[in-house]
Design a protein around this motif. Structure first.
Motif, PDB file in Angstrom:
ATOM      1  N   ASP A  90      -7.139  -4.704  43.999  1.00 59.65           N
ATOM      2  CA  ASP A  90      -7.313  -3.896  42.800  1.00 59.65           C
ATOM      3  C   ASP A  90      -6.148  -2.981  42.428  1.00 59.65           C
ATOM      4  O   ASP A  90      -5.764  -2.860  41.308  1.00 59.65           O
ATOM      5  CB  ASP A  90      -8.594  -3.037  42.978  1.00 59.65           C
ATOM      6  CG  ASP A  90      -9.106  -2.498  41.658  1.00 59.65           C
ATOM      7  OD1 ASP A  90     -10.175  -1.887  41.621  1.00 59.65           O
ATOM      8  OD2 ASP A  90      -8.394  -2.707  40.650  1.00 59.65           O
ATOM      9  N   ASP A 139      -8.553 -11.077  47.344  1.00 58.07           N
ATOM     10  CA  ASP A 139      -9.375 -10.167  46.548  1.00 58.07           C
ATOM     11  C   ASP A 139      -8.581  -9.805  45.294  1.00 58.07           C
ATOM     12  O   ASP A 139      -8.057  -8.696  45.161  1.00 58.07           O
ATOM     13  CB  ASP A 139      -9.713  -8.911  47.366  1.00 58.07           C
ATOM     14  CG  ASP A 139     -10.551  -7.937  46.550  1.00 58.07           C
ATOM     15  OD1 ASP A 139     -10.671  -6.763  46.968  1.00 58.07           O
ATOM     16  OD2 ASP A 139     -11.050  -8.334  45.481  1.00 58.07           O
ATOM     17  N   GLU A 141      -8.020  -8.886  41.617  1.00 55.99           N
ATOM     18  CA  GLU A 141      -8.851  -8.199  40.617  1.00 55.99           C
ATOM     19  C   GLU A 141      -8.178  -8.133  39.242  1.00 55.99           C
ATOM     20  O   GLU A 141      -8.781  -7.676  38.281  1.00 55.99           O
ATOM     21  CB  GLU A 141      -9.167  -6.787  41.109  1.00 55.99           C
ATOM     22  CG  GLU A 141      -9.664  -6.746  42.554  1.00 55.99           C
ATOM     23  CD  GLU A 141     -11.166  -6.572  42.703  1.00 55.99           C
ATOM     24  OE1 GLU A 141     -11.838  -6.324  41.681  1.00 55.99           O
ATOM     25  OE2 GLU A 141     -11.663  -6.696  43.829  1.00 55.99           O
ATOM     26  N   ALA A 172     -12.767 -13.314  46.861  1.00 58.62           N
ATOM     27  CA  ALA A 172     -13.789 -12.355  46.423  1.00 58.62           C
ATOM     28  C   ALA A 172     -13.790 -12.228  44.905  1.00 58.62           C
ATOM     29  O   ALA A 172     -13.432 -11.175  44.365  1.00 58.62           O
ATOM     30  CB  ALA A 172     -13.533 -10.993  47.078  1.00 58.62           C
ATOM     31  N   GLN A 197     -18.525 -10.811  44.291  1.00 58.78           N
ATOM     32  CA  GLN A 197     -18.856  -9.399  44.155  1.00 58.78           C
ATOM     33  C   GLN A 197     -20.008  -9.258  43.146  1.00 58.78           C
ATOM     34  O   GLN A 197     -19.802  -9.098  41.952  1.00 58.78           O
ATOM     35  CB  GLN A 197     -17.634  -8.601  43.666  1.00 58.78           C
ATOM     36  CG  GLN A 197     -16.453  -8.619  44.634  1.00 58.78           C
ATOM     37  CD  GLN A 197     -15.279  -7.788  44.127  1.00 58.78           C
ATOM     38  OE1 GLN A 197     -15.448  -6.653  43.698  1.00 58.78           O
ATOM     39  NE2 GLN A 197     -14.078  -8.354  44.182  1.00 58.78           N
ATOM     40  N   TYR A 199     -21.638  -7.005  42.222  1.00 57.98           N
ATOM     41  CA  TYR A 199     -21.715  -5.577  41.915  1.00 57.98           C
ATOM     42  C   TYR A 199     -20.549  -5.225  40.997  1.00 57.98           C
ATOM     43  O   TYR A 199     -19.637  -6.020  40.806  1.00 57.98           O
ATOM     44  CB  TYR A 199     -21.673  -4.721  43.199  1.00 57.98           C
ATOM     45  CG  TYR A 199     -20.576  -5.066  44.177  1.00 57.98           C
ATOM     46  CD1 TYR A 199     -19.335  -4.437  44.127  1.00 57.98           C
ATOM     47  CD2 TYR A 199     -20.780  -6.046  45.147  1.00 57.98           C
ATOM     48  CE1 TYR A 199     -18.330  -4.782  45.025  1.00 57.98           C
ATOM     49  CE2 TYR A 199     -19.774  -6.393  46.045  1.00 57.98           C
ATOM     50  CZ  TYR A 199     -18.550  -5.753  45.973  1.00 57.98           C
ATOM     51  OH  TYR A 199     -17.546  -6.089  46.860  1.00 57.98           O
ATOM     52  N   ASN A 200     -20.663  -4.038  40.374  1.00 57.97           N
ATOM     53  CA  ASN A 200     -19.614  -3.536  39.467  1.00 57.97           C
ATOM     54  C   ASN A 200     -19.443  -4.369  38.212  1.00 57.97           C
ATOM     55  O   ASN A 200     -18.528  -4.107  37.432  1.00 57.97           O
ATOM     56  CB  ASN A 200     -18.260  -3.400  40.188  1.00 57.97           C
ATOM     57  CG  ASN A 200     -18.275  -2.277  41.227  1.00 57.97           C
ATOM     58  OD1 ASN A 200     -19.163  -1.416  41.198  1.00 57.97           O
ATOM     59  ND2 ASN A 200     -17.342  -2.309  42.159  1.00 57.97           N
ATOM     60  N   MET A 276     -21.673 -10.396  52.221  1.00 65.53           N
ATOM     61  CA  MET A 276     -20.416  -9.650  52.358  1.00 65.53           C
ATOM     62  C   MET A 276     -20.697  -8.215  51.940  1.00 65.53           C
ATOM     63  O   MET A 276     -21.456  -7.981  50.996  1.00 65.53           O
ATOM     64  CB  MET A 276     -19.343 -10.269  51.444  1.00 65.53           C
ATOM     65  CG  MET A 276     -18.024  -9.509  51.375  1.00 65.53           C
ATOM     66  SD  MET A 276     -17.980  -8.104  50.205  1.00 65.53           S
ATOM     67  CE  MET A 276     -17.606  -8.944  48.698  1.00 65.53           C
ATOM     68  N   TRP A 278     -19.058  -4.382  50.963  1.00 67.40           N
ATOM     69  CA  TRP A 278     -17.996  -3.436  50.653  1.00 67.40           C
ATOM     70  C   TRP A 278     -18.551  -2.047  50.912  1.00 67.40           C
ATOM     71  O   TRP A 278     -19.425  -1.601  50.175  1.00 67.40           O
ATOM     72  CB  TRP A 278     -17.536  -3.545  49.190  1.00 67.40           C
ATOM     73  CG  TRP A 278     -16.487  -2.509  48.890  1.00 67.40           C
ATOM     74  CD1 TRP A 278     -16.687  -1.228  48.438  1.00 67.40           C
ATOM     75  CD2 TRP A 278     -15.078  -2.661  49.082  1.00 67.40           C
ATOM     76  NE1 TRP A 278     -15.489  -0.569  48.348  1.00 67.40           N
ATOM     77  CE2 TRP A 278     -14.487  -1.413  48.734  1.00 67.40           C
ATOM     78  CE3 TRP A 278     -14.247  -3.698  49.504  1.00 67.40           C
ATOM     79  CZ2 TRP A 278     -13.120  -1.212  48.798  1.00 67.40           C
ATOM     80  CZ3 TRP A 278     -12.905  -3.497  49.589  1.00 67.40           C
ATOM     81  CH2 TRP A 278     -12.335  -2.257  49.220  1.00 67.40           C
TER      82      TRP A 278
END
Ligand SMILES: CNC(=O)NC(=N)Nc1ccccc1
Length: 304
Positions: A90, A139, A141, A172, A197, A199-200, A276, A278
């Protein structure tokens, strides 16, 4: 099925060995190689939060004093953990400009963090000394979409040089399909684990599943995997390990996770890989009423 966790960005996090001595996770993603080489021949940069001693290799942002990590990896290996090095995460500069740079970055990661090869020790740094990663996690982003299949195929050609050792590639993606950062790589190069992910991102999150809103798309991700370069890849449900580990509303209590796992592990037993989280320190600090931390609760759900 397994529990995978990210380590390296937790607030006031303990050192890696603390988590390797926990029994509730099998896979640990060390985050992050968060700055990409700005040209062929350049070094990437790294960040592991409060770990390491702050020193970097000359003219780079690559941490050179990660003594806690290089001391602890042997303990993790002894405990049978799979340790992945996570690329991205990120923040900072993360973009592949061209094929040569993608190849260079893959080679850099392999010779610097893969099995130690004395023919290369005077060319590449060894930030974790002679410790070898079990694989590489992506990962990504932002600024993705290009170059990752080239990197991953290059890494796999290096893996083939060690036929008696197992190395892994994981990713991810965010839950929106197609994932603009990694969908191309997933269809053009082989992944072993994909931890989405959930989420978010409103509309496809695990919270949407619980609330009956949006369109929780685990089943669609199974289709993606079945039509990808590695139809046998395992799909993990990515979840925040505590309220504060994700945006407002995305955290699920263990009681809310239970039916989601029951349904999707039941629907897709051969693709469902596990959960998984976080991230590791948030999980440790999130102890529920019966004294278990969040990862332990997830382990229990997977084995009920
Ligand atoms: C697998 N990668 C992540 O889960 N990254 C992540 N959660 N980044 C982040 C986003 C917002 C606030 C804090 C961390």
């Amino acid at each position: 099925t397994n529990v995978a966790v990210y380590y390296g960005q937790g607030a006031y996090q303990p050192r890696l060995r603390h988590f390797c001595q926990e029994t509730s996770f099998e896979i640990i993603n060390l985050g992050f190689i968060n700055v990409f080489p700005d040209a062929v021949g350049g070094y990437p940069g790294s960040n592991f939060g409060n770990q390491c001693d702050g020193n970097v290799y000359p003219e780079s942002e690559l941490l050179s004093g990660c003594h806690q990590i290089w001391e602890d990896i042997p303990i993790c290996k002894e405990m049978g953990k799979t340790i992945m090095l996570s690329i991205g995460g990120d923040t900072a500069y993360q973009k592949l400009e061209n094929e040569l740079q993608a190849i260079w970055f893959a080679d850099f990661l392999w010779y610097s963090f893969g099995p130690q090869n004395e023919n290369y020790t005077d060319i590449y740094p060894r930030p974790f000394l002679d410790n070898s990663m079990d694989g590489f996690d992506f990962d990504i982003e932002h600024d993705g979409g290009y170059g990752y299949a080239t990197m991953i195929n290059r890494l796999r050609s290096h893996f083939d040089e060690y036929p008696d050792q197992k190395f892994y590639i994981s990713g991810a993606p965010q839950c929106t399909l197609p994932d603009e950062q990694l969908s191309s790589a997933i269809s053009h190069s082989a992944f072993d684990f994909i931890w989405v992910q959930f989420y978010n991102t409103k509309g496809c999150s695990a919270r949407d599943f619980v609330n009956g809103t949006g369109d929780f798309n685990f089943a669609n991700w199974v289709d993606i995997i079945k039509n990808s370069s590695n139809p046998d890849a395992k799909l993990f449900v990515g979840l925040p390990a505590a309220e504060e580990a994700a945006g407002e509303g995305f955290y699920l209590t263990p009681a809310e996770v239970y039916p989601l796992v029951e349904i999707y592990m039941g629907l897709f037993p051969e693709t469902f890989g596990g959960i998984m989280l976080w991230e590791a320190t948030a999980s440790d600090n999130n102890t529920s009423i019966d004294g278990l931390n969040y990862a332990q609760e997830m382990k229990q759900i997977l084995y009920d």
